[in-house]
Design a protein around this motif. Structure first.
Motif, PDB file in Angstrom:
ATOM      1  N   VAL A  59      43.645  46.719  43.618  1.00 25.84           N
ATOM      2  CA  VAL A  59      43.256  45.322  43.411  1.00 25.84           C
ATOM      3  C   VAL A  59      44.516  44.501  43.148  1.00 25.84           C
ATOM      4  CG1 VAL A  59      40.939  45.800  42.509  1.00 25.84           C
ATOM      5  CG2 VAL A  59      42.892  45.758  40.934  1.00 25.84           C
ATOM      6  N   ASP A  60      44.321  43.193  43.025  1.00 23.57           N
ATOM      7  CA  ASP A  60      45.453  42.327  42.680  1.00 23.57           C
ATOM      8  C   ASP A  60      45.822  42.459  41.203  1.00 23.57           C
ATOM      9  OD1 ASP A  60      45.701  41.155  45.276  1.00 23.57           O
ATOM     10  OD2 ASP A  60      43.986  39.868  44.827  1.00 23.57           O
ATOM     11  N   VAL A  61      44.800  42.455  40.327  1.00 21.82           N
ATOM     12  CA  VAL A  61      45.039  42.477  38.888  1.00 21.82           C
ATOM     13  C   VAL A  61      44.080  43.454  38.219  1.00 21.82           C
ATOM     14  CG1 VAL A  61      45.203  41.127  36.766  1.00 21.82           C
ATOM     15  CG2 VAL A  61      45.710  40.041  38.967  1.00 21.82           C
ATOM     16  N   ALA A  62      44.617  44.368  37.424  1.00 22.78           N
ATOM     17  CA  ALA A  62      43.807  45.270  36.606  1.00 22.78           C
ATOM     18  C   ALA A  62      43.779  44.729  35.185  1.00 22.78           C
ATOM     19  CB  ALA A  62      44.378  46.686  36.623  1.00 22.78           C
ATOM     20  N   ILE A  63      42.588  44.608  34.625  1.00 21.72           N
ATOM     21  CA  ILE A  63      42.412  44.040  33.291  1.00 21.72           C
ATOM     22  C   ILE A  63      41.788  45.100  32.398  1.00 21.72           C
ATOM     23  CG2 ILE A  63      41.271  42.247  31.940  1.00 21.72           C
ATOM     24  CD1 ILE A  63      41.322  40.551  34.563  1.00 21.72           C
ATOM     25  N   ILE A  64      42.477  45.458  31.330  1.00 20.21           N
ATOM     26  CA  ILE A  64      42.003  46.491  30.420  1.00 20.21           C
ATOM     27  C   ILE A  64      41.334  45.814  29.240  1.00 20.21           C
ATOM     28  CG2 ILE A  64      42.663  48.512  29.068  1.00 20.21           C
ATOM     29  CD1 ILE A  64      45.265  48.563  30.781  1.00 20.21           C
ATOM     30  N   GLY A  65      40.033  46.041  29.086  1.00 25.56           N
ATOM     31  CA  GLY A  65      39.287  45.447  27.984  1.00 25.56           C
ATOM     32  C   GLY A  65      38.238  44.465  28.452  1.00 25.56           C
ATOM     33  N   VAL A  72      40.089  41.392  41.190  1.00 32.18           N
ATOM     34  CA  VAL A  72      40.360  41.942  39.864  1.00 32.18           C
ATOM     35  C   VAL A  72      39.472  43.152  39.600  1.00 32.18           C
ATOM     36  CG1 VAL A  72      41.009  39.655  39.025  1.00 32.18           C
ATOM     37  CG2 VAL A  72      38.687  40.484  38.650  1.00 32.18           C
ATOM     38  N   ALA A  73      39.918  43.999  38.674  1.00 35.19           N
ATOM     39  CA  ALA A  73      39.106  45.119  38.183  1.00 35.19           C
ATOM     40  C   ALA A  73      39.205  45.122  36.668  1.00 35.19           C
ATOM     41  CB  ALA A  73      39.584  46.457  38.741  1.00 35.19           C
ATOM     42  N   VAL A  74      38.066  44.971  35.990  1.00 33.85           N
ATOM     43  CA  VAL A  74      38.000  45.050  34.532  1.00 33.85           C
ATOM     44  C   VAL A  74      37.635  46.484  34.163  1.00 33.85           C
ATOM     45  CG1 VAL A  74      36.864  44.236  32.437  1.00 33.85           C
ATOM     46  CG2 VAL A  74      37.328  42.636  34.317  1.00 33.85           C
ATOM     47  N   LEU A  75      38.418  47.087  33.271  1.00 29.98           N
ATOM     48  CA  LEU A  75      38.205  48.464  32.836  1.00 29.98           C
ATOM     49  C   LEU A  75      37.886  48.465  31.351  1.00 29.98           C
ATOM     50  CD1 LEU A  75      41.339  49.875  34.670  1.00 29.98           C
ATOM     51  CD2 LEU A  75      38.973  50.232  35.382  1.00 29.98           C
ATOM     52  N   GLU A  76      36.664  48.825  30.993  1.00 33.37           N
ATOM     53  CA  GLU A  76      36.233  48.863  29.598  1.00 33.37           C
ATOM     54  C   GLU A  76      36.043  50.308  29.167  1.00 33.37           C
ATOM     55  OE1 GLU A  76      35.009  48.744  25.906  1.00 33.37           O
ATOM     56  OE2 GLU A  76      35.831  46.969  26.914  1.00 33.37           O
ATOM     57  N   PRO A  99      31.869  41.066  39.343  1.00 29.00           N
ATOM     58  CA  PRO A  99      31.761  41.945  40.514  1.00 29.00           C
ATOM     59  C   PRO A  99      31.456  41.178  41.802  1.00 29.00           C
ATOM     60  CG  PRO A  99      30.491  42.801  38.655  1.00 29.00           C
ATOM     61  CD  PRO A  99      30.868  41.401  38.307  1.00 29.00           C
ATOM     62  N   GLY A 100      31.983  41.692  42.881  1.00 25.79           N
ATOM     63  CA  GLY A 100      31.732  41.106  44.192  1.00 25.79           C
ATOM     64  C   GLY A 100      32.981  40.507  44.805  1.00 25.79           C
ATOM     65  N   ASP A 101      33.002  40.420  46.138  1.00 27.78           N
ATOM     66  CA  ASP A 101      34.136  39.849  46.873  1.00 27.78           C
ATOM     67  C   ASP A 101      35.443  40.564  46.540  1.00 27.78           C
ATOM     68  OD1 ASP A 101      32.470  37.888  48.062  1.00 27.78           O
ATOM     69  OD2 ASP A 101      32.673  36.615  46.287  1.00 27.78           O
ATOM     70  N   GLY A 102      35.364  41.886  46.396  1.00 28.66           N
ATOM     71  CA  GLY A 102      36.555  42.679  46.134  1.00 28.66           C
ATOM     72  C   GLY A 102      36.920  42.832  44.679  1.00 28.66           C
ATOM     73  N   SER A 103      36.123  42.263  43.781  1.00 31.44           N
ATOM     74  CA  SER A 103      36.369  42.406  42.345  1.00 31.44           C
ATOM     75  C   SER A 103      35.343  43.344  41.727  1.00 31.44           C
ATOM     76  CB  SER A 103      36.322  41.043  41.647  1.00 31.44           C
ATOM     77  OG  SER A 103      37.428  40.250  42.017  1.00 31.44           O
ATOM     78  N   HIS A 104      35.694  43.922  40.566  1.00 36.10           N
ATOM     79  CA  HIS A 104      34.869  44.975  39.984  1.00 36.10           C
ATOM     80  C   HIS A 104      34.877  44.879  38.457  1.00 36.10           C
ATOM     81  CE1 HIS A 104      35.228  47.040  43.932  1.00 36.10           C
ATOM     82  NE2 HIS A 104      36.473  46.573  43.884  1.00 36.10           N
ATOM     83  N   LEU A 105      33.835  45.426  37.860  1.00 37.19           N
ATOM     84  CA  LEU A 105      33.767  45.584  36.414  1.00 37.19           C
ATOM     85  C   LEU A 105      33.233  46.982  36.131  1.00 37.19           C
ATOM     86  CD1 LEU A 105      32.429  42.914  33.903  1.00 37.19           C
ATOM     87  CD2 LEU A 105      32.269  45.357  33.490  1.00 37.19           C
ATOM     88  N   PHE A 106      34.022  47.771  35.403  1.00 37.31           N
ATOM     89  CA  PHE A 106      33.661  49.162  35.149  1.00 37.31           C
ATOM     90  C   PHE A 106      33.553  49.423  33.642  1.00 37.31           C
ATOM     91  CE2 PHE A 106      36.169  49.351  39.151  1.00 37.31           C
ATOM     92  CZ  PHE A 106      35.148  49.763  40.002  1.00 37.31           C
ATOM     93  N   GLU A 107      32.518  50.151  33.257  1.00 35.26           N
ATOM     94  CA  GLU A 107      32.334  50.586  31.879  1.00 35.26           C
ATOM     95  C   GLU A 107      32.632  52.083  31.775  1.00 35.26           C
ATOM     96  OE1 GLU A 107      28.886  47.715  30.104  1.00 35.26           O
ATOM     97  OE2 GLU A 107      28.193  49.415  31.289  1.00 35.26           O
ATOM     98  N   GLN A 108      32.725  52.567  30.523  1.00 37.80           N
ATOM     99  CA  GLN A 108      32.962  53.992  30.253  1.00 37.80           C
ATOM    100  C   GLN A 108      34.143  54.510  31.078  1.00 37.80           C
ATOM    101  OE1 GLN A 108      31.305  55.146  27.856  1.00 37.80           O
ATOM    102  NE2 GLN A 108      29.366  54.032  27.760  1.00 37.80           N
ATOM    103  N   SER A 109      35.182  53.688  31.182  1.00 39.93           N
ATOM    104  CA  SER A 109      36.351  54.020  32.005  1.00 39.93           C
ATOM    105  C   SER A 109      37.612  53.835  31.171  1.00 39.93           C
ATOM    106  CB  SER A 109      36.387  53.141  33.264  1.00 39.93           C
ATOM    107  OG  SER A 109      35.201  53.316  34.030  1.00 39.93           O
ATOM    108  N   THR A 149      43.235  56.181  34.506  1.00 43.93           N
ATOM    109  CA  THR A 149      42.031  56.352  33.701  1.00 43.93           C
ATOM    110  C   THR A 149      41.555  57.796  33.802  1.00 43.93           C
ATOM    111  OG1 THR A 149      40.244  55.974  35.301  1.00 43.93           O
ATOM    112  CG2 THR A 149      41.421  54.030  34.505  1.00 43.93           C
ATOM    113  N   GLU A 150      40.513  58.098  33.065  1.00 40.86           N
ATOM    114  CA  GLU A 150      39.934  59.445  33.117  1.00 40.86           C
ATOM    115  C   GLU A 150      39.209  59.698  34.432  1.00 40.86           C
ATOM    116  OE1 GLU A 150      38.961  60.315  28.425  1.00 40.86           O
ATOM    117  OE2 GLU A 150      37.509  59.133  29.574  1.00 40.86           O
ATOM    118  N   HIS A 151      38.971  58.643  35.223  1.00 41.59           N
ATOM    119  CA  HIS A 151      38.174  58.791  36.443  1.00 41.59           C
ATOM    120  C   HIS A 151      38.925  58.419  37.717  1.00 41.59           C
ATOM    121  CE1 HIS A 151      34.737  59.340  33.810  1.00 41.59           C
ATOM    122  NE2 HIS A 151      35.045  58.216  33.195  1.00 41.59           N
ATOM    123  N   GLY A 152      40.158  57.991  37.584  1.00 44.58           N
ATOM    124  CA  GLY A 152      40.914  57.599  38.767  1.00 44.58           C
ATOM    125  C   GLY A 152      42.036  56.659  38.372  1.00 44.58           C
ATOM    126  N   THR A 153      42.863  56.301  39.364  1.00 44.96           N
ATOM    127  CA  THR A 153      44.002  55.423  39.136  1.00 44.96           C
ATOM    128  C   THR A 153      43.794  54.101  39.865  1.00 44.96           C
ATOM    129  OG1 THR A 153      45.530  57.276  38.845  1.00 44.96           O
ATOM    130  CG2 THR A 153      46.493  55.147  39.449  1.00 44.96           C
TER     131      THR A 153
END
Length: 504
Positions: free
Chosen positions: A29-35, A54-58, A191-201, A216-220
């Motif tokens: 993605v363009d930007v990874a956001i932790i939290g 963007v990808a949000v990783l919670e 989420p959508g248009d190439g952006s994501h929001l992930f929990e338990q990650s 992360t525990e599930h991928g990079t």
């Protein structure tokens, strides 16, 4: 009290959760956001709106961290008085602190209107009141400072509270809202248009570079920029010396009489904060305070009792229906750190929001999104993590870090609890000596004992038991772990190692 509401915030109980997926594997993605709190979701929404992926990783669930425990004051009345900001940052810096808070409130108001978010957003006045002559003298100085930096401030002898006060600083055009309802609306739009929001990650490592890699525990996740929108950044040791973790407590109760909607702050040290909110047609009063350094008090349940007594003595309450605690990060010089992390090229941080996390978290999203997009932001220099203010907070810096050093040594030398494993009651945790070594032991409600190392996996301080939240808390940098050692809050990224107990 209903078990569902015990140690759950009013917001968590009254706004249903969303279900977002776990990161399924590697991603670019363009930007990874932790939290997934206010800073992370605001940054994500603003960047996506500007066309970034963007990808949000919670680590846990969205809004399950400190944003879920907020009392959500949207205010220009900051934890650091304007008298102190004027002294330490000058007229320009103090004016910028005030105007940036104003800008954050208006950003929320604009988002609520643009997205038609049903979150009870309401404009109200805020009052900081004095109950003694000594408090009043200090308050009059703060009234003058608030006017000087541009707040719509006045001094009032009359305050719409059901108990007498000596007077109050009144500031117009502050705001209230249901924070979870507001932020879930932002989360739904990520989420959508190439952006994501992930929990338990859970993120376990960050590599600055071109591109950056977030492991992360599930991928990079690879990205051109990384935002650490966690309560405290992961393993940023130099920055941690300027961040001090405190526990804060809150109770909520339906009102059994009139109370003018607003925000109210007393002048005690530590102060209490009060606000109203109508939720599902019911008018509530929310009272918070009784703050203390993380790990400094084991009987944290007593803090709730004191807070409830304070609330019942001052307000017409039916019954206390919710109680919860949160963690606030106090910065050394009185203002948060928002911007590119010192020594990093593409990693940004947002931390040190004190007790106004909704306001500063929103501001963080505004500043960080502008920086990543290459746009000018008038507040970026004031909040830059690398700023140098030798006078501001120097005394606290020395005292707080001396306390960290003391805890690091003292907890190792202190004797464990004198009780034996068999004496540990269900629901209780203690540092015990088992087979000649210290072990953090928790006995669950079914009677099973769980043992973990007492050494925090961040920098090696010893954890302390928090009996109200049933957690192991690190007094040095605020890391928190579940009774069985699972990471609840950073800066630690690794769980407490399990320990074997003797079979008897």
């Amino acid at each position: 009290m209903n078990d569902e509401r015990l140690h759950k915030s009013l917001w968590t109980v009254t706004a249903p959760p969303r279900n977002f997926p776990v990161l399924p594997g590697d991603l670019d993605v363009d930007v990874a956001i932790i939290g997934g709190g206010v800073a992370g979701l605001t940054t994500a929404w603003l960047l996506k709106r500007a066309g970034k992926k963007v990808a949000v990783l919670e680590m846990h669930r969205i809004l399950s961290g400190q944003t879920g425990q907020t009392t959500a004051h949207l205010t220009e009345l900051l934890d650091t008085p304007y008298t102190a900001l004027l002294k330490d940052f000058g007229d320009k810096g103090a004016h910028l602190a005030a105007s940036s808070s104003r800008a954050a409130i208006e950003q929320i108001a604009s988002t609520v209107e643009t997205l038609s978010i049903d979150c009870g957003f309401t404009r109200v006045p805020a009052f900081k009141f004095a109950e003694t002559e000594a408090e009043l003298r200090d308050l009059l100085h703060e009234v003058a400072a608030a006017r000087r930096v541009g707040l719509l401030a006045s001094f009032n002898r009359s305050v719409p509270l059901p108990f007498p006060v000596k007077g109050a600083l009144r500031v117009e055009d502050q705001a209230l809202l249901h924070p979870r309802a507001y932020l879930l609306a932002l989360a739904d739009r990520v989420p959508g248009d190439g952006s994501h929001l992930f929990e338990q990650s859970k993120v376990v490592d960050i590599h600055d570079g071109t591109p950056c890699r977030v492991v992360t525990e599930h991928g990079t996740v690879t990205a051109r920029a990384v935002v650490e929108a966690t309560t405290t950044p992961l393993n940023r040791v130099a920055l941690h010396t300027r961040l001090y973790p405190y526990r804060t407590y809150a109770v909520a109760a339906p009102l059994d009489g009139p109370l003018e909607p607003g925000q109210y702050f007393d002048s005690r040290d530590p102060y209490h904060y009060i606000r109203t909110q109508r939720v599902d047609g019911v008018p509530y009063v929310i009272v918070g305070g009784e703050d203390h350094k993380v790990g400094a008090h084991e009987d944290t349940a007593a803090r709730f009792a004191t807070l409830e007594a304070y609330a019942r003595a001052r307000f017409p309450l039916k019954r206390v229906t919710h109680r919860w605690s949160g963690q606030v990060i106090e910065p050394a010089d009185g203002l948060p750190s928002i911007g590119r992390n010192v020594g990093s090229r593409h990693v940004y941080v947002a931390t040190g929001f004190s007790g106004t996390g909704m306001t500063f978290g929103t501001l963080a999203g505004m500043v960080l999104s502008d920086l990543i997009l290459g746009q000018e932001n008038p507040y970026a220099a004031l909040y830059a993590p690398g700023r140098l203010k030798p006078r501001a907070g120097a005394k606290d810096f020395i005292q707080e870090n001396a306390d960290v050093a003391f805890r690091f040594v003292a907890d190792r030398l202190s004797k464990p609890d004198g009780r034996h494993l068999k004496d540990l009651a269900p629901g209780e945790g203690r540092i015990l000596e088992v087979d000649g070594r210290k072990v953090a032991v928790y006995r669950d409600d079914e009677g099973t004992a769980h043992a973990v190392s007492p050494v925090c996996t961040h920098l090696g301080c010893h954890v302390h038991w928090n009996n109200a939240e049933r957690s192991w808390d690190c007094p040095c940098h605020g890391g928190r772990f579940s009774p069985t050692g699972r990471v609840l809050n950073g800066p630690a990224v690794s769980d407490l190692p399990s320990r074997k107990l003797p079979v008897k």
